[in-house]
Motif scaffolding. Structure first.
Motif, mmCIF file in Angstrom:
data_model
loop_
_atom_site.group_PDB
_atom_site.id
_atom_site.type_symbol
_atom_site.label_atom_id
_atom_site.label_comp_id
_atom_site.label_asym_id
_atom_site.label_seq_id
_atom_site.Cartn_x
_atom_site.Cartn_y
_atom_site.Cartn_z
ATOM 1 N N LEU A 66 9.845 11.230 -4.101
ATOM 2 C CA LEU A 66 10.697 12.059 -3.255
ATOM 3 C C LEU A 66 10.642 11.650 -1.786
ATOM 4 C CD1 LEU A 66 10.046 15.612 -4.763
ATOM 5 C CD2 LEU A 66 11.877 14.003 -5.291
ATOM 6 N N ASP A 67 9.933 10.582 -1.472
ATOM 7 C CA ASP A 67 9.881 10.087 -0.106
ATOM 8 C C ASP A 67 10.949 9.016 0.072
ATOM 9 O OD1 ASP A 67 8.781 8.181 2.152
ATOM 10 O OD2 ASP A 67 7.725 10.076 2.391
ATOM 11 N N ALA A 68 11.871 9.237 0.997
ATOM 12 C CA ALA A 68 13.027 8.353 1.135
ATOM 13 C C ALA A 68 12.624 6.931 1.495
ATOM 14 C CB ALA A 68 13.984 8.917 2.189
ATOM 15 N N GLN A 69 11.636 6.774 2.374
ATOM 16 C CA GLN A 69 11.216 5.435 2.775
ATOM 17 C C GLN A 69 10.614 4.675 1.598
ATOM 18 O OE1 GLN A 69 11.761 3.944 5.664
ATOM 19 N NE2 GLN A 69 10.762 2.070 4.961
ATOM 20 N N LEU A 70 9.783 5.335 0.809
ATOM 21 C CA LEU A 70 9.169 4.668 -0.341
ATOM 22 C C LEU A 70 10.202 4.351 -1.419
ATOM 23 C CD1 LEU A 70 5.832 6.684 -0.663
ATOM 24 C CD2 LEU A 70 6.245 4.502 0.487
ATOM 25 N N VAL A 71 11.180 5.220 -1.587
ATOM 26 C CA VAL A 71 12.239 4.949 -2.570
ATOM 27 C C VAL A 71 13.048 3.726 -2.152
ATOM 28 C CG1 VAL A 71 14.356 5.846 -3.594
ATOM 29 C CG2 VAL A 71 12.376 7.338 -3.334
ATOM 30 N N ALA A 72 13.391 3.639 -0.855
ATOM 31 C CA ALA A 72 14.155 2.481 -0.379
ATOM 32 C C ALA A 72 13.342 1.191 -0.517
ATOM 33 C CB ALA A 72 14.556 2.703 1.076
ATOM 34 N N GLU A 73 12.064 1.246 -0.188
ATOM 35 C CA GLU A 73 11.234 0.044 -0.316
ATOM 36 C C GLU A 73 11.075 -0.375 -1.772
ATOM 37 O OE1 GLU A 73 7.559 0.744 1.665
ATOM 38 O OE2 GLU A 73 8.439 0.733 3.683
ATOM 39 N N GLN A 74 10.970 0.600 -2.674
ATOM 40 C CA GLN A 74 10.847 0.260 -4.091
ATOM 41 C C GLN A 74 12.104 -0.432 -4.603
ATOM 42 O OE1 GLN A 74 8.185 0.436 -5.894
ATOM 43 N NE2 GLN A 74 9.149 -0.249 -7.790
ATOM 44 N N ILE A 75 13.268 0.026 -4.177
ATOM 45 C CA ILE A 75 14.522 -0.624 -4.572
ATOM 46 C C ILE A 75 14.597 -2.031 -3.983
ATOM 47 C CG2 ILE A 75 17.032 -0.513 -4.360
ATOM 48 C CD1 ILE A 75 16.810 2.501 -4.434
ATOM 49 N N ALA A 76 14.151 -2.191 -2.731
ATOM 50 C CA ALA A 76 14.165 -3.513 -2.105
ATOM 51 C C ALA A 76 13.263 -4.491 -2.853
ATOM 52 C CB ALA A 76 13.726 -3.403 -0.645
ATOM 53 N N VAL A 77 12.105 -4.022 -3.298
ATOM 54 C CA VAL A 77 11.198 -4.885 -4.070
ATOM 55 C C VAL A 77 11.857 -5.312 -5.378
ATOM 56 C CG1 VAL A 77 9.015 -4.935 -5.326
ATOM 57 C CG2 VAL A 77 9.094 -3.979 -3.021
ATOM 58 N N ALA A 128 0.812 -1.219 0.000
ATOM 59 C CA ALA A 128 0.000 0.000 0.000
ATOM 60 C C ALA A 128 0.843 1.265 0.000
ATOM 61 C CB ALA A 128 -0.936 0.008 1.211
ATOM 62 N N GLY A 129 2.157 1.158 -0.102
ATOM 63 C CA GLY A 129 3.005 2.348 -0.112
ATOM 64 C C GLY A 129 2.984 3.093 1.202
ATOM 65 N N LEU A 130 3.088 2.372 2.318
ATOM 66 C CA LEU A 130 3.041 2.995 3.641
ATOM 67 C C LEU A 130 4.423 3.537 3.994
ATOM 68 C CD1 LEU A 130 1.291 3.536 6.155
ATOM 69 C CD2 LEU A 130 2.078 1.336 7.052
ATOM 70 N N ALA A 131 4.517 4.842 4.184
ATOM 71 C CA ALA A 131 5.804 5.479 4.469
ATOM 72 C C ALA A 131 6.021 5.687 5.960
ATOM 73 C CB ALA A 131 5.902 6.823 3.738
ATOM 74 N N ARG A 132 5.037 6.215 6.668
ATOM 75 C CA ARG A 132 5.180 6.526 8.088
ATOM 76 C C ARG A 132 3.895 6.236 8.837
ATOM 77 N NH1 ARG A 132 7.389 10.449 5.383
ATOM 78 N NH2 ARG A 132 5.558 11.783 5.518
ATOM 79 N N VAL A 133 4.037 5.897 10.107
ATOM 80 C CA VAL A 133 2.900 5.681 11.005
ATOM 81 C C VAL A 133 3.115 6.557 12.230
ATOM 82 C CG1 VAL A 133 1.603 4.032 12.387
ATOM 83 C CG2 VAL A 133 2.575 3.314 10.194
ATOM 84 N N VAL A 134 2.206 7.482 12.463
ATOM 85 C CA VAL A 134 2.274 8.385 13.610
ATOM 86 C C VAL A 134 1.171 7.998 14.586
ATOM 87 C CG1 VAL A 134 2.202 10.781 14.386
ATOM 88 C CG2 VAL A 134 3.190 10.217 12.160
ATOM 89 N N ILE A 135 1.546 7.758 15.835
ATOM 90 C CA ILE A 135 0.613 7.313 16.869
ATOM 91 C C ILE A 135 0.508 8.396 17.937
ATOM 92 C CG2 ILE A 135 0.104 5.550 18.590
ATOM 93 C CD1 ILE A 135 1.676 3.577 16.911
ATOM 94 N N GLU A 136 -0.710 8.856 18.194
ATOM 95 C CA GLU A 136 -0.976 9.843 19.232
ATOM 96 C C GLU A 136 -1.960 9.243 20.236
ATOM 97 O OE1 GLU A 136 -1.855 13.816 17.748
ATOM 98 O OE2 GLU A 136 -1.272 13.136 15.742
ATOM 99 N N ARG A 137 -1.744 9.536 21.494
ATOM 100 C CA ARG A 137 -2.587 8.994 22.565
ATOM 101 C C ARG A 137 -3.129 10.120 23.429
ATOM 102 N NH1 ARG A 137 -1.905 3.414 23.628
ATOM 103 N NH2 ARG A 137 -0.248 2.455 22.370
ATOM 104 N N ALA A 138 -4.383 9.954 23.837
ATOM 105 C CA ALA A 138 -5.010 10.848 24.803
ATOM 106 C C ALA A 138 -5.381 10.010 26.030
ATOM 107 C CB ALA A 138 -6.225 11.538 24.199
#
Length: 247
Positions: free
Chosen positions: A112-123, A50-60
């Motif tokens: 231009l997203d570094a995480q997605l570029v690295a994952e694409q090369i890994a694939v 799904a092209g997931l680059a980042r996961v941000v978790i916030e808690r209240a």
């Protein structure tokens, strides 16, 4: 021995933000930390394509907000939002019944997203594509989409060689120690038949104002340096430097 630091953690106080935003103490901290790890592991396994680059978790107090940065929001939402409902239910179970809300933010330029570029090369490496071809193609694509610079590094048994090694390519400007530069970092692993190959990516993105992240009052005007001591050729900093006749 080289001293390495994560580029994201290195810039937390400057232009990067935490990816887990909450506070706890004692045993609560340990429980919430393991919940965060479980949530990230669940999302990484479920949203592989799904092209997931980042996961941000916030808690209240008794609620958890999970923000997904992805380049393919349609795959995450699913038809009529069914996938979101399934993930919300599963994450609620991981958080011990806390109220969970999932937000999705689309990445407009995944090139231009570094995480997605690295994952694409890994694939591509897992599909037995030449690592040199994959890296050079990623370099060319990022520069065409407006990157100021990009650096790639692959390490492992490249090409199925018996001895592991590391190779890297760079194009443009990638100053790793300049904190004001909007540098993005990503890491991925390619699980090939002959071992794991690590892929690192650094992308230097352009600033909106074109100043490279340096404030205007700090840059100043090179043609106007009167407040820094006047003209260095003479003037108020010593005048004419030629020897004078003292007779």
């Amino acid at each position: 021995m080289g001293q390495k630091v994560n580029p994201i953690a290195f810039r937390l106080a400057v232009n990067k933000d935490w990816r887990s935003k909450w506070y706890a103490s004692g045993k609560d901290y340990t429980d919430k930390l393991h919940e965060d790890l479980a949530i990230r592991g669940y999302l990484k396994n479920k949203l592989v394509n799904a092209g997931l680059a980042r996961v941000v978790i916030e808690r209240a107090w008794n609620s958890v907000r999970v923000t997904l940065h992805t380049s393919r929001p349609g795959l995450i939402i699913g038809r009529q939002g069914k996938e979101i409902e399934v993930m919300t239910k599963d994450i609620t179970g991981l958080c011990k019944g806390a109220q969970v809300k999932i937000d999705i933010i689309e990445i407009r330029k995944p090139e231009l997203d570094a995480q997605l570029v690295a994952e694409q090369i890994a694939v591509q490496l897992e599909r037995r594509i030449s690592f040199r071809r994959a890296m050079k193609r990623a370099l060319q694509t990022a520069m065409e989409f407006g990157a100021e610079g990009i650096r790639l590094r692959c390490a492992g048994r490249l090409g199925g060689a018996d001895i592991a090694r590391a190779e890297g390519y760079r194009e443009g400007k990638v100053p790793l120690q300049t904190l004001r530069v909007p540098l993005d970092y990503g890491f991925a692993e390619a699980r090939t038949l002959y071992g794991i190959i690590g892929v690192k990516c650094w992308v230097n993105k352009k600033e909106d104002d074109g100043t490279g992240g340096r404030p205007q009052n700090e840059r100043g005007d090179r043609n106007n340096r009167g407040d820094r001591g006047g003209d260095r050729r003479g003037g108020d900093r010593g005048g004419d430097r030629r020897p004078q006749n003292r007779n």
